[in-house]
Write a protein that holds these residues in place. Structure first.
Motif, PDB file in Angstrom:
ATOM      1  N   VAL A   1       0.824  -1.199   0.000  1.00 55.96           N
ATOM      2  CA  VAL A   1       0.000   0.000   0.000  1.00 55.96           C
ATOM      3  C   VAL A   1       0.861   1.252   0.000  1.00 55.96           C
ATOM      4  N   THR A   2       0.574   2.160  -0.931  1.00 57.33           N
ATOM      5  CA  THR A   2       1.188   3.489  -0.858  1.00 57.33           C
ATOM      6  C   THR A   2       0.084   4.517  -1.065  1.00 57.33           C
ATOM      7  N   TYR A   3       0.396   5.748  -0.764  1.00 55.98           N
ATOM      8  CA  TYR A   3      -0.532   6.864  -0.908  1.00 55.98           C
ATOM      9  C   TYR A   3      -0.945   7.022  -2.363  1.00 55.98           C
ATOM     10  N   ASP A   4      -0.057   6.609  -3.275  1.00 61.23           N
ATOM     11  CA  ASP A   4      -0.330   6.776  -4.692  1.00 61.23           C
ATOM     12  C   ASP A   4      -0.989   5.551  -5.304  1.00 61.23           C
ATOM     13  N   GLY A   5      -1.446   4.638  -4.467  1.00 62.72           N
ATOM     14  CA  GLY A   5      -2.081   3.442  -5.006  1.00 62.72           C
ATOM     15  C   GLY A   5      -1.254   2.219  -4.649  1.00 62.72           C
ATOM     16  N   GLU A   6      -1.794   1.048  -5.055  1.00 61.27           N
ATOM     17  CA  GLU A   6      -1.067  -0.168  -4.723  1.00 61.27           C
ATOM     18  C   GLU A   6       0.150  -0.297  -5.617  1.00 61.27           C
ATOM     19  N   CYS A   7       1.217  -0.804  -5.034  1.00 61.81           N
ATOM     20  CA  CYS A   7       2.483  -0.898  -5.743  1.00 61.81           C
ATOM     21  C   CYS A   7       2.709  -2.360  -6.119  1.00 61.81           C
ATOM     22  N   GLU A   8       3.168  -2.589  -7.329  1.00 58.32           N
ATOM     23  CA  GLU A   8       3.338  -3.967  -7.801  1.00 58.32           C
ATOM     24  C   GLU A   8       4.747  -4.492  -7.543  1.00 58.32           C
ATOM     25  N   ASP A   9       5.672  -3.593  -7.334  1.00 59.62           N
ATOM     26  CA  ASP A   9       7.062  -4.024  -7.232  1.00 59.62           C
ATOM     27  C   ASP A   9       7.842  -2.962  -6.467  1.00 59.62           C
ATOM     28  N   ALA A  10       8.131  -3.234  -5.212  1.00 57.45           N
ATOM     29  CA  ALA A  10       8.860  -2.259  -4.403  1.00 57.45           C
ATOM     30  C   ALA A  10      10.283  -2.752  -4.197  1.00 57.45           C
TER      31      ALA A  10
ATOM     32  N   GLN B   1      12.968   1.866  -0.688  1.00 54.57           N
ATOM     33  CA  GLN B   1      11.637   2.474  -0.654  1.00 54.57           C
ATOM     34  C   GLN B   1      10.972   2.275   0.702  1.00 54.57           C
ATOM     35  N   SER B   2      10.202   3.283   1.108  1.00 54.34           N
ATOM     36  CA  SER B   2       9.392   3.180   2.318  1.00 54.34           C
ATOM     37  C   SER B   2       7.986   2.780   1.912  1.00 54.34           C
ATOM     38  N   VAL B   3       7.528   1.638   2.420  1.00 54.42           N
ATOM     39  CA  VAL B   3       6.236   1.091   1.972  1.00 54.42           C
ATOM     40  C   VAL B   3       5.433   0.600   3.172  1.00 54.42           C
ATOM     41  N   THR B   4       4.232   0.114   2.891  1.00 57.80           N
ATOM     42  CA  THR B   4       3.401  -0.526   3.907  1.00 57.80           C
ATOM     43  C   THR B   4       2.921  -1.864   3.329  1.00 57.80           C
TER      44      THR B   4
ATOM     45  N   SER C   1       3.849   3.498  -8.820  1.00 56.37           N
ATOM     46  CA  SER C   1       2.655   2.759  -8.434  1.00 56.37           C
ATOM     47  C   SER C   1       1.797   2.545  -9.656  1.00 56.37           C
TER      48      SER C   1
ATOM     49  N   LYS D   1      -1.623   2.901 -10.316  1.00 53.59           N
ATOM     50  CA  LYS D   1      -2.845   3.521 -10.801  1.00 53.59           C
ATOM     51  C   LYS D   1      -2.680   4.947 -11.320  1.00 53.59           C
TER      52      LYS D   1
ATOM     53  N   LEU E   1      17.041   4.032  -6.989  1.00 52.73           N
ATOM     54  CA  LEU E   1      16.032   5.068  -6.879  1.00 52.73           C
ATOM     55  C   LEU E   1      16.597   6.392  -7.389  1.00 52.73           C
TER      56      LEU E   1
ATOM     57  N   SER F   1      11.722   8.747   0.467  1.00 48.02           N
ATOM     58  CA  SER F   1      11.743   7.566   1.316  1.00 48.02           C
ATOM     59  C   SER F   1      12.411   7.861   2.659  1.00 48.02           C
TER      60      SER F   1
ATOM     61  N   ARG G   1       8.183   8.134  10.502  1.00 47.08           N
ATOM     62  CA  ARG G   1       7.701   6.909  11.165  1.00 47.08           C
ATOM     63  C   ARG G   1       8.506   6.605  12.423  1.00 47.08           C
TER      64      ARG G   1
ATOM     65  N   HIS H   1      -0.375   6.698   5.420  1.00 51.76           N
ATOM     66  CA  HIS H   1      -1.514   6.239   4.647  1.00 51.76           C
ATOM     67  C   HIS H   1      -1.736   4.736   4.864  1.00 51.76           C
TER      68      HIS H   1
END
Lengths: 632, 331
Positions: free
Chosen positions: A287-296, A300-303, B18, B20, B35, B43, B50, B81
């Motif tokens: 999950v990211t603020y910009d939508g779901e990510c397919e490949d992190a 990168q900071s992700v959830t 991302s 979308k 990156l 990042s 956090r 988020h």
């Protein structure tokens, strides 16, 4: 230019900007090698200075500069007023600049030996190191020290800028001699990626523009090299690792694990394992603020959201299911000590590794390294700016890697529990085998059973205070009273224990810490045996008293501060020790030339100059009764 | 009102990889390229926020309404988020901010659903402290520095995010990302904790606090670029427009309301100006500029010859003035 044209032009520009990567580098060298001048020159030449800054620079140069009528670039960089006045760089300064090819963040660090820790700070986040050498002086002790530290911290790209070539008449032989000396040094440190460049930071030769004088040099300028050196750490291609920073729970239906990927990559569907619990699951979505990510990827900071309800919290590490890291609580590590107070073996410090913060203790160093000569030296402690190899043990097992594999899971910081300062940094070499091989033996008879049999609740009464304060006298009386009431007790007395268990220990700070550690462990065993333990030790340091407190349960430890003023203790002087200490015959005597750190939150405070020993003992026994320790 | 980029934005490759959001589909990062610099900075800032939320008891985000605050707030929205940022935002209002800033502040808090705290120094207010009668230094001291300390003490915040960047000023270049403050809110530049890797030490005693700067490693250009790529709303004062100004000591000061006393001979005139930095209107110089869109601002920035803080009167008060202010507790 019309707005549409501006948009198109700027868009082209921004597109190009977007693809730029970032190179973080550190400059190091000894005092007066011209580091600040070099960085000032890079900023100046890459057109990063505004007119008002240039005006300020010109006026500062005339006022406090060291270059006569010329611009003193060092003034651009030396930010703190103390530094400007002294003409040296005290702290780490971070500067960003950009060229058409790359963005840069440079850490400018001090050269003096007393600022080794500042240098390590700058090196810890650097991808590359620029080592300055004064062409007139060649390789100095400082050059060796800086090279050692940056390579220890895992920087693999070294650029050797041989500076002040203008002061050796741009002589090729001087350059080549220093280059050859340096390559020999580098080989001895196991580094081979080295580029040597002859420069004059002051005149600008080979900094951003090729020198018009040193036509014998055909390599890149410093900036050209920084712009083109490969900066892929390959982290994205390694195994997947992500320390959990924070659990994201906005509502009952969402549970995500927030963190920065330390290595590898994550995609939905990947099988993962959570350490230390070792439970497995699959990544449901990223999950990211910009939508779901397919490949992190790494960095990168992700959830991450998992398919199953897995138990993970801050400090857990999420790894690839088939390639997890190890978990251990004892390590061998290199440690750089960064505090004025020396490291005390056995003292509990706080250790932060990854996203985990927990207590740990450092053993007596196996050796320290002379960072100037690389020799190994036997040592009992680590002093400020000393680099040593030690074993370290943590209160809990943690997921880790060797530092050489991953900085995020192999590097740790050491924090003092009272000053809260960052007092050291560590680089894990490997886990100690004994950590995984010695298991706790579960026994059938427990503390409760033993205590019940004795009809009491076991605890520690920790008497602390100066020599001659009356600790032993009062403790002795308390024990007699408890015994007469049918309690089961034991009195551990400082002097007596030093005749046996601790007879190998002296009175240095390090030995005092070890002295208390052993007694604390013994009192813990005795509490486990169901006894009421009276400990009568000067125990001058808060850290060790806290360690003793934390070895037993919260309701099992009572600190009794025998708060008798030093003058009274010295008057009493029952063993004649104060007199000897005053004559200088005894060193490290508490209250005279060694500190006593007063308890801040002792359960009981007793001043025997206003209360008799009997009254004091009564008060303590009453306290124990009130606390429900004496069950009849 | 907020200014939006509208269509100029569509064919810019979206910053994050991302699925979308881009017209051209996801742009997976290749193995050979790591990156980009902005992705690294983003990042890093998220990681910093956090850490604070995980380790500090009562964090707050200082919100100055400027472009750096806008970026910081946007990053906070990203970091937590789908949760909202788990801390309030605090604006220290000197009562001398541009009116458009206040409107923008209230709109932003409402739109993002954030908990906004506005604090003004009541003593300063009662005494009518203002930049005209008391001078910029005293005004800043009482209405900004003191007010900030009051608010931090009153709410018991133990960590405060600020949008300062290291490229703004020389003494900031040496400040840690996690910058420790004593119980009296003082900064001791010579006794900073070593800051290693990304392992931030947040331990402190009661009453002590941290200032945390997630944008430490960003430059002014990074900020603008990021605002552009992420389409972040900013106060319209950054864009050129005809505004009433007077020329005072070489600074173009906007006459934002009737409280501004005019000196003999001073007559406000309408000029096309914009602001490169925002603060109290009497202390913030405008620049003459036709740049009315983000690309034009960025272009102007690249060609400009005067640095960002030169528009702030307070930095010129005395040599090494920022370092001194910071030691006293200025953010």
């Amino acid at each position: 230019m019309s707005s549409a044209q501006a948009d198109a032009a700027i868009q082209t520009y921004l597109d190009a900007q977007q693809d730029k990567d970032l190179l973080r580098f550190i400059t190091c060298g000894s005092v007066d090698d011209g580091k600040s001048t070099l960085i000032g020159r890079l900023l100046y030449e890459s057109k990063l200075l505004f007119e008002d800054q240039l005006t300020a620079l010109a006026s500062d140069s005339r006022r406090v500069g060291t270059q006569g009528e010329e611009l003193d670039f060092a003034l651009l960089v030396d930010g703190l007023s103390a530094e400007r006045e002294q003409g040296i760089t005290i702290d780490v300064a971070y500067r960003a600049f950009t060229t058409d090819k790359r963005k840069f963040i440079v850490a400018d660090t001090p050269g003096h030996e007393q600022y080794t820790r500042n240098m390590a700070t700058g090196a810890s986040t650097a991808d590359l190191a620029v080592i300055l050498i004064d062409a007139r002086k060649g390789i100095l002790t400082q050059t060796r020290r800086h090279s050692y530290i940056v390579t220890q911290l895992g920087i693999r790209h070294l650029v050797v800028a041989i500076n002040k070539m203008d002061l050796v008449e741009y002589n090729q032989e001087v350059f080549e001699r220093i280059e050859s000396d340096y390559r020999e040094l580098a080989t001895s440190m196991g580094v081979d990626d080295i580029v040597c460049i002859p420069v004059s930071a002051l005149k600008g030769d080979n900094v951003t523009e090729p020198s018009t004088v040193m036509t014998w040099y055909h390599g890149p300028t410093l900036l050209a090299h920084l712009e083109t050196v490969s900066n892929t750490d390959g982290k994205a291609d390694e195994r997947f690792l992500m320390p959990v920073q924070w659990v994201n729970r906005p509502n009952q239906n969402f549970r995500g694990f927030a963190g920065q990927i330390a290595s590898g990559r994550a995609r939905p569907g990947d099988e993962i394992r959570v350490l230390p619990s070792a439970r497995t699951s699959k990544i449901a979505k990223i999950v990211t603020y910009d939508g779901e990510c397919e490949d992190a990827v790494a960095g990168q900071s992700v959830t991450l959201v998992m398919e199953d309800e897995v138990d993970a919290s801050r400090g857990s590490v999420i790894c690839a299911a088939d390639d997890p890291v190890s978990v251990a609580d004892q390590f061998e590590a290199s440690i750089l000590w960064m505090d004025n107070e020396p490291m005390l073996p056995g003292r509990p410090y706080m250790i932060k590794i990854g996203t985990r913060l927990l207590p740990g203790a450092i053993a007596v160093p196996k050796y320290t390294v002379n960072v100037n000569t690389f020799e190994h030296i036997a040592a009992k402690t680590l002093e400020l700016n000393e680099f040593g190899v030690c074993n370290i043990s943590l209160d809990d097992p943690v997921p880790f890697t060797a530092y050489t594999e991953n900085r995020d899971l192999g590097g740790f910081i050491i924090i003092d529990r009272f000053t809260n300062n960052t007092v050291g940094m560590g680089l894990i070499h490997f886990a100690l085998r004994r950590a995984s091989n010695i298991h706790w033996q579960a026994l059938d008879v427990g503390k409760d059973t033993r205590a019940k049999k004795k009809k009491q609740r076991p605890c520690v009464l920790w008497f602390t205070g100066l020599s001659g304060s009356g600790k032993s006298t009062v403790a002795n009386l308390v024990e007699k009273r408890l015994l007469s009431q049918g309690a089961h007790t034991y009195l551990l007395d400082g002097d007596n224990v030093r005749h046996g268990l601790n007879k190998d220990l002296g009175f240095t700070d390090a030995d005092r810490v070890e002295n208390i550690r052993r007694v604390a462990e013994v009192s813990r065993l005795m509490v486990d045996a169901g006894l009421i333990v009276l400990v009568s030790f000067i125990s001058p340091f808060r850290s060790e008293r806290l360690m003793a407190r934390e070895l037993v349960e919260r309701e099992e430890f009572f600190e009794v501060f025998i708060d008798t003023p030093l003058e009274i203790c010295e008057q009493r002087d029952p063993k004649g020790l104060y007199a000897k200490a005053r004559r200088g015959e005894i060193k490290n005597f508490t209250g005279i030339d060694s500190d006593y750190e007063q308890p801040e939150n002792a359960e009981l405070r007793i001043d025997t100059s206003v209360k008799s020993a009997e009254q004091s003992a009564d008060e303590i026994v009453r306290f124990l009764e009130d606390a429900g320790k004496l069950v009849t | 009102m907020t200014i939006n980029l509208g269509t100029a934005h569509k064919h810019i490759r979206k910053f994050s990889n991302s699925s979308k959001t881009t017209a051209t589909g996801p742009q997976p990062l290749t193995m050979t390229h790591g990156l980009t610099h902005l992705q690294r900075l983003e990042s890093e800032a998220i990681h910093i926020m956090r850490e604070v939320v995980a380790e500090c008891e009562h964090p707050v985000m200082l919100y100055s309404i400027g472009k750096d605050s806008a970026v910081m707030l946007h990053l906070a929205m990203k970091a937590f988020h789908p949760s909202k940022p788990p801390f309030p935002i605090l604006h220290v209002d000197t009562t001398w901010k541009f009116r458009e800033m206040i409107v923008f502040r209230d709109d932003t808090a409402k739109k993002l659903g954030l908990d906004l705290i506005v604090h003004t120094n009541p003593d300063g207010l009662a005494k009518g402290v203002n930049p005209f009668d008391h001078g910029s230094a005293l005004h800043t001291e009482i209405m900004k520095t003191e007010a900030l300390k009051q608010a931090l003490n009153q709410y018991g915040f133990d960590a405060a995010f600020g949008g300062a960047r290291r490229d703004e000023e020389k003494s900031r270049a040496k400040e840690r990302i996690f910058s420790f403050r004593t119980a009296q809110h003082r900064w001791d530049p010579k006794n900073q904790r070593p800051e290693l890797w990304q392992l931030y030490n947040t331990r402190m005693n009661r009453g002590e606090s941290l200032r945390v700067f997630p944008l430490s490693n960003w430059t002014e250009l990074d900020i603008w670029q990021y605002i552009y790529l992420e389409n972040i709303p900013i106060v319209p004062l950054y864009f050129a427009k005809e505004r009433p100004v007077v020329d005072r000591d070489g600074q173009l000061i906007m006459v934002d309301d009737e409280r501004m006393p005019l000196l003999p001979g001073e007559e406000p005139e309408m000029r096309v100006v914009r602001f490169r930095t925002l603060g109290c209107y009497p202390l913030t110089g405008a620049v003459e500029s036709p740049a009315a869109t983000l690309p034009e601002i960025i272009q102007e920035m690249l060609l400009t010859t005067s640095s960002e803080r030169s528009g702030r009167v307070i930095d010129h008060d005395q040599a090494a003035s920022m370092e001194k202010k910071k030691q006293e507790g200025y953010f």
